[in-house]
Design an enzyme around this catalytic site. Structure first.
Site, PDB file in Angstrom:
ATOM      1  N   CYS A   1      -6.857  -3.395  17.213  1.00 41.17           N
ATOM      2  CA  CYS A   1      -7.485  -2.423  16.068  1.00 41.17           C
ATOM      3  C   CYS A   1      -8.977  -2.557  16.218  1.00 41.17           C
ATOM      4  O   CYS A   1      -9.873  -1.941  15.699  1.00 41.17           O
ATOM      5  CB  CYS A   1      -6.958  -2.370  14.649  1.00 41.17           C
ATOM      6  SG  CYS A   1      -7.590  -4.008  13.946  1.00 41.17           S
TER       7      CYS A   1
ATOM      8  N   GLU B   1      -4.729  -4.138   6.132  1.00 37.59           N
ATOM      9  CA  GLU B   1      -5.491  -4.344   7.509  1.00 37.59           C
ATOM     10  C   GLU B   1      -5.163  -3.142   8.329  1.00 37.59           C
ATOM     11  O   GLU B   1      -4.165  -3.028   8.917  1.00 37.59           O
ATOM     12  CB  GLU B   1      -5.225  -5.634   7.899  1.00 37.59           C
ATOM     13  CG  GLU B   1      -5.505  -6.846   7.361  1.00 37.59           C
ATOM     14  CD  GLU B   1      -6.924  -7.208   7.005  1.00 37.59           C
ATOM     15  OE1 GLU B   1      -7.267  -7.947   6.246  1.00 37.59           O
ATOM     16  OE2 GLU B   1      -7.654  -6.591   7.872  1.00 37.59           O
TER      17      GLU B   1
ATOM     18  N   SER C   1      -0.977   1.096  10.583  1.00 34.51           N
ATOM     19  CA  SER C   1      -1.912   2.499  10.532  1.00 34.51           C
ATOM     20  C   SER C   1      -2.155   2.684   9.250  1.00 34.51           C
ATOM     21  O   SER C   1      -1.674   2.460   8.145  1.00 34.51           O
ATOM     22  CB  SER C   1      -0.957   3.578  11.145  1.00 34.51           C
ATOM     23  OG  SER C   1       0.211   3.562  10.362  1.00 34.51           O
TER      24      SER C   1
ATOM     25  N   GLU D   1      -8.575   6.961  15.993  1.00 36.43           N
ATOM     26  CA  GLU D   1      -8.395   5.829  16.455  1.00 36.43           C
ATOM     27  C   GLU D   1      -7.490   5.922  17.886  1.00 36.43           C
ATOM     28  O   GLU D   1      -6.108   6.528  17.573  1.00 36.43           O
ATOM     29  CB  GLU D   1      -7.685   4.947  15.690  1.00 36.43           C
ATOM     30  CG  GLU D   1      -7.052   3.594  16.326  1.00 36.43           C
ATOM     31  CD  GLU D   1      -6.435   2.717  15.358  1.00 36.43           C
ATOM     32  OE1 GLU D   1      -5.341   3.191  14.580  1.00 36.43           O
ATOM     33  OE2 GLU D   1      -6.731   1.547  15.423  1.00 36.43           O
TER      34      GLU D   1
ATOM     35  N   ASN E   1       1.526  -4.751  17.903  1.00 30.25           N
ATOM     36  CA  ASN E   1       0.543  -5.099  18.667  1.00 30.25           C
ATOM     37  C   ASN E   1       0.409  -6.563  19.083  1.00 30.25           C
ATOM     38  O   ASN E   1       0.000  -7.204  20.018  1.00 30.25           O
ATOM     39  CB  ASN E   1      -0.577  -4.334  18.703  1.00 30.25           C
ATOM     40  CG  ASN E   1      -1.315  -4.848  17.472  1.00 30.25           C
ATOM     41  OD1 ASN E   1      -0.623  -4.955  16.463  1.00 30.25           O
ATOM     42  ND2 ASN E   1      -2.738  -4.808  17.554  1.00 30.25           N
TER      43      ASN E   1
HETATM   44  N1  LIG Z   1      -6.614  -4.279  10.997  1.00 32.52           N
HETATM   45  C1  LIG Z   1      -5.769  -4.840  11.726  1.00 32.52           C
HETATM   46  O1  LIG Z   1      -5.971  -6.058  11.701  1.00 32.52           O
HETATM   47  C2  LIG Z   1      -4.855  -4.233  12.576  1.00 32.52           C
HETATM   48  C3  LIG Z   1      -4.407  -2.834  12.476  1.00 32.52           C
HETATM   49  N2  LIG Z   1      -3.461  -2.409  13.124  1.00 32.52           N
HETATM   50  C4  LIG Z   1      -3.149  -0.961  13.101  1.00 32.52           C
HETATM   51  O2  LIG Z   1      -1.832  -0.574  13.232  1.00 32.52           O
HETATM   52  C5  LIG Z   1      -1.686   0.524  14.069  1.00 32.52           C
HETATM   53  C6  LIG Z   1      -0.899   0.206  15.276  1.00 32.52           C
HETATM   54  O3  LIG Z   1       0.453  -0.558  14.793  1.00 32.52           O
HETATM   55  P1  LIG Z   1       1.919   0.097  14.424  1.00 32.52           P
HETATM   56  O4  LIG Z   1       2.728  -0.991  14.467  1.00 32.52           O
HETATM   57  O5  LIG Z   1       2.040   1.317  15.309  1.00 32.52           O
HETATM   58  O6  LIG Z   1       1.437   0.672  12.972  1.00 32.52           O
HETATM   59  P2  LIG Z   1       2.497   1.269  11.959  1.00 32.52           P
HETATM   60  O7  LIG Z   1       1.553   1.666  10.721  1.00 32.52           O
HETATM   61  O8  LIG Z   1       3.288   2.271  12.652  1.00 32.52           O
HETATM   62  O9  LIG Z   1       3.661   0.338  11.663  1.00 32.52           O
HETATM   63  C7  LIG Z   1       3.081  -0.873  11.242  1.00 32.52           C
HETATM   64  C8  LIG Z   1       4.352  -1.488  10.627  1.00 32.52           C
HETATM   65  O10 LIG Z   1       4.761  -0.864   9.280  1.00 32.52           O
HETATM   66  C9  LIG Z   1       5.855  -0.507   9.307  1.00 32.52           C
HETATM   67  N3  LIG Z   1       6.192   0.863   8.653  1.00 32.52           N
HETATM   68  C10 LIG Z   1       6.409   2.043   9.312  1.00 32.52           C
HETATM   69  N4  LIG Z   1       6.248   2.990   8.120  1.00 32.52           N
HETATM   70  C11 LIG Z   1       6.414   2.260   6.998  1.00 32.52           C
HETATM   71  C12 LIG Z   1       6.824   2.887   5.806  1.00 32.52           C
HETATM   72  N5  LIG Z   1       6.949   3.959   5.393  1.00 32.52           N
HETATM   73  N6  LIG Z   1       6.635   1.664   4.656  1.00 32.52           N
HETATM   74  C13 LIG Z   1       6.627   0.581   5.037  1.00 32.52           C
HETATM   75  N7  LIG Z   1       6.302   0.114   6.384  1.00 32.52           N
HETATM   76  C14 LIG Z   1       6.306   0.953   7.285  1.00 32.52           C
HETATM   77  C15 LIG Z   1       6.481  -0.466  10.752  1.00 32.52           C
HETATM   78  O11 LIG Z   1       7.711  -0.656  10.921  1.00 32.52           O
HETATM   79  C16 LIG Z   1       5.586  -1.739  11.036  1.00 32.52           C
HETATM   80  O12 LIG Z   1       6.297  -2.978  10.842  1.00 32.52           O
HETATM   81  C17 LIG Z   1      -2.991   0.913  14.530  1.00 32.52           C
HETATM   82  O13 LIG Z   1      -3.486   1.859  13.309  1.00 32.52           O
HETATM   83  C18 LIG Z   1      -3.768  -0.339  14.255  1.00 32.52           C
HETATM   84  O14 LIG Z   1      -5.125   0.018  14.116  1.00 32.52           O
HETATM   85  C19 LIG Z   1      -2.860  -3.263  14.195  1.00 32.52           C
HETATM   86  C20 LIG Z   1      -3.287  -4.317  14.280  1.00 32.52           C
HETATM   87  C21 LIG Z   1      -4.019  -5.121  13.583  1.00 32.52           C
HETATM   88  O1  LIG Z   2      -6.761  -6.238  15.202  1.00 36.14           O
HETATM   89  C1  LIG Z   2      -5.924  -6.474  15.720  1.00 36.14           C
HETATM   90  O2  LIG Z   2      -5.146  -5.828  16.437  1.00 36.14           O
HETATM   91  C2  LIG Z   2      -5.982  -7.911  15.765  1.00 36.14           C
HETATM   92  O3  LIG Z   2      -6.288  -8.303  14.505  1.00 36.14           O
HETATM   93  C3  LIG Z   2      -6.963  -8.501  16.541  1.00 36.14           C
HETATM   94  S1  LIG Z   2      -6.830  -9.975  17.150  1.00 36.14           S
HETATM   95  O4  LIG Z   2      -6.427 -10.710  15.808  1.00 36.14           O
HETATM   96  O5  LIG Z   2      -5.787 -10.090  17.925  1.00 36.14           O
HETATM   97  O6  LIG Z   2      -8.244 -10.507  17.535  1.00 36.14           O
END
Ligand SMILES: NC(=O)C1=CN([C@@H]2O[C@H](COP(=O)(O)OP(=O)(O)OC[C@H]3O[C@@H](n4cnc5c(N)ncnc54)[C@H](O)[C@@H]3O)[C@@H](O)[C@H]2O)C=CC1
Ligand SMILES: O=C(O)[C@H](O)CS(=O)(=O)O
Length: 477
Positions: free
Chosen positions: A286, A252, A233, A380, A156
């Site tokens: 997120c 994160e 995630s 979420e 994202n």
């Molecule tokens: N806390 C934060 O700052 C943020 C959290 N998020 C979270 O990320 C999620 C959405 O992003 P997505 O890309 O769909 O998340 P995702 O968890 O599906 O993928 C994130 C990354 O992990 C990789 N991945 C997938 N399976 C894996 C495995 N088994 N081992 C290692 N890497 C693996 C993916 O290829 C990708 O590069 C939401 O839950 C959102 O809340 C998103 C942005 C910021």
């Molecule tokens: O949580 C996210 O998707 C990003 O960390 C928020 S921000 O950094 O784009 O404000």
């Protein structure tokens, strides 16, 4: 209109060289599904070579000032190439071009801050002589880079969240193996070209593209990776933590962010910010506003303003500067959101505005008459949906906000210092934002959650602490 990307074909980046593989996958424009580029597929030997090159590069001195200069140069190159990066982000994420430009600007700030923090890595003197019998001893601590950092990032925010990992890792003196999200890899690969141009020593940054469930385990099973930093995630975060064993893991993760609108709030300000921060990037953020709790006294007034503002949001092609919200990352995600909203309606929720899907688009949606057991509240959504509920008093709403497995950030609109202080002490999150929504972030602040929202903090200064090891040295003089 910006130049539409037509051909961004990248290989893997290993030991300072681009490696175009036979096996490639297309990267699509998420609005029109047209191919904008392609990337190579990583195999087991690529991972081994990338980690090996990172480990070898780590043995070659890379001075603090050189790190500072490279990071500052890349920040400047980002600014010089804002339009190209914004166009790629808009197309591969589906993020409106104006938001994409904002991400490029923040990414440059993240790298500038990382460069500055490279100059501030220090330990402290420890007065061991205060202990009886240690009068003749002197001690201080020093911070050392952990070595090889594996960084895995989500779809994202494909530039700034990569910068939040690569910047601090390099500033701390580490080498990096980066695995960007398979849906949005081009941005990270374009950034890699800037590191090359800025003179980053070969092997300090290696980039592997491909499916996370295939590449991830090859990284976590490699003993030469010293630390993992993951944004994504909770499910994947939990898996990485298990596979990492005793190695450090910075996580994160997700959130179902809450924002409170108290009876003494500036309702116009609150409504405007909630309508904006619920639907940025189609809610795929997120810290996106997902749950809003409004005091009974101002509920109708606030709901009317948010409903009106939301209904005006213009959907369209992310490359069109008048677009305020683009498509979601994939049609199946839009279908999931549609299913969750329909489920909530079946359980009694009311759709104040939105609630319809058109292929990969899901309308910005405001729900009322919700309850905490509905998926749109409890889980979420990571989509353009906000659920609005009411409350009677401060203690009740604090319990509502805390009724969550997550705890990243929360917002509170109030002019009561006493309520803000009570919320500060009793709302269990990593960040409380007073008189703004949960969606507030600047890139040098400590950012990270509690509970299922993860462990550790980002923001270059804090990420550097997690990407270094502290050693105490005691001299018996
Ligand atoms: N806390 C934060 O700052 C943020 C959290 N998020 C979270 O990320 C999620 C959405 O992003 P997505 O890309 O769909 O998340 P995702 O968890 O599906 O993928 C994130 C990354 O992990 C990789 N991945 C997938 N399976 C894996 C495995 N088994 N081992 C290692 N890497 C693996 C993916 O290829 C990708 O590069 C939401 O839950 C959102 O809340 C998103 C942005 C910021
Ligand atoms: O949580 C996210 O998707 C990003 O960390 C928020 S921000 O950094 O784009 O404000």
């Amino acid at each position: 209109m910006n130049k539409v990307a037509t051909d961004y074909s990248f290989g893997l980046f290993i030991n300072g060289e681009w490696r175009i593989k036979e096996d490639t996958v297309p990267v699509l424009n998420k609005y029109n599904q047209e191919k904008i580029g392609e990337t190579s597929i990583t195999n087991e030997s690529d991972v081994k070579e990338a980690v090996e090159s990172a480990k070898k590069a780590f043995q070659v001195p890379f001075s603090l000032y050189d790190r500072y200069q490279v990071l500052l140069k890349v920040a400047q190159l980002l600014k010089d190439n804002t339009e190209e990066f914004a166009a790629i982000i808009a197309q591969e994420v589906g993020k409106p071009i104006n938001e994409a430009r904002g991400e490029v600007g923040r990414s440059a700030l993240t790298l500038e801050n990382s460069a500055e923090e490279a100059k501030r890595i220090h330990g402290e003197e420890i007065p061991v002589e205060a202990a009886p019998g240690s009068e003749n001893r002197k001690a201080f601590t020093r911070r050392y880079p952990v070595g090889v950092v594996a960084a895995i990032t989500p779809f994202n925010v494909p530039l700034n969240l990569v910068c939040h990992k690569v910047g601090p890792a390099l500033a701390a003196g580490n080498s990096v193996v980066l695995k960007p999200a398979e849906q949005t890899p081009l941005t990270a690969l374009l950034l890699t070209r800037l590191f090359e141009e800025a003179g980053l020593p070969k092997g300090r940054l290696n980039v592997l593209t491909g499916e996370g469930h295939e590449v991830g385990p090859l990284l976590t099973s490699n003993p030469d990776v010293n630390m993992f930093t993951f944004t994504g995630s909770p499910q994947v975060g939990e898996r990485i933590r298990k596979e990492a064993g005793l190695r450090d893991v910075a996580l994160e993760l997700g959130n179902n962010s809450a924002t409170i609108v108290h009876k003494d709030a500036d309702i116009d300000q609150a409504a405007q910010l909630v309508a904006q921060k619920s639907f940025n990037n189609a809610g795929q953020v997120c810290i996106s506003v997902q749950r809003v709790y409004v005091h009974d006294d101002v509920y109708d007034q606030f709901l009317g303003k948010v409903r009106e503002a939301t209904s005006q949001i213009k959907l369209g092609d992310p490359m069109d500067p008048s677009t305020q919200m683009g498509p979601m990352i994939a049609e199946e995600e839009a279908a999931r959101v549609e299913e969750w909203v329909n489920e909530a309606v079946a359980e009694g929720a009311a759709i104040e505005t939105g609630g319809k899907r058109d292929g990969v688009f899901y309308q910005p949606t405001v729900l009322t008459n919700v309850n905490s057991e509905m998926k749109v509240c409890k889980q979420e959504v990571f989509g353009p949906v906000v659920a609005i509920d009411s409350y009677a008093d401060e203690d009740e709403v604090i319990s509502f906000v805390n009724d969550s497995e997550y705890g990243l950030q929360a917002g509170l609109f109030t002019n009561s210092l006493a309520f803000a202080m009570k919320a500060m002490d009793h709302i269990h999150v990593g960040g409380l934002i007073v008189n703004d929504t949960s969606g507030y972030r600047v890139d040098h602040m400590p950012y990270g959650g509690v509970k299922k929202s993860g462990t550790g903090k980002e923001g270059p200064r804090y990420a550097i602490e997690e990407m270094t090891e502290e050693k105490i040295v005691v001299f018996n003089l």
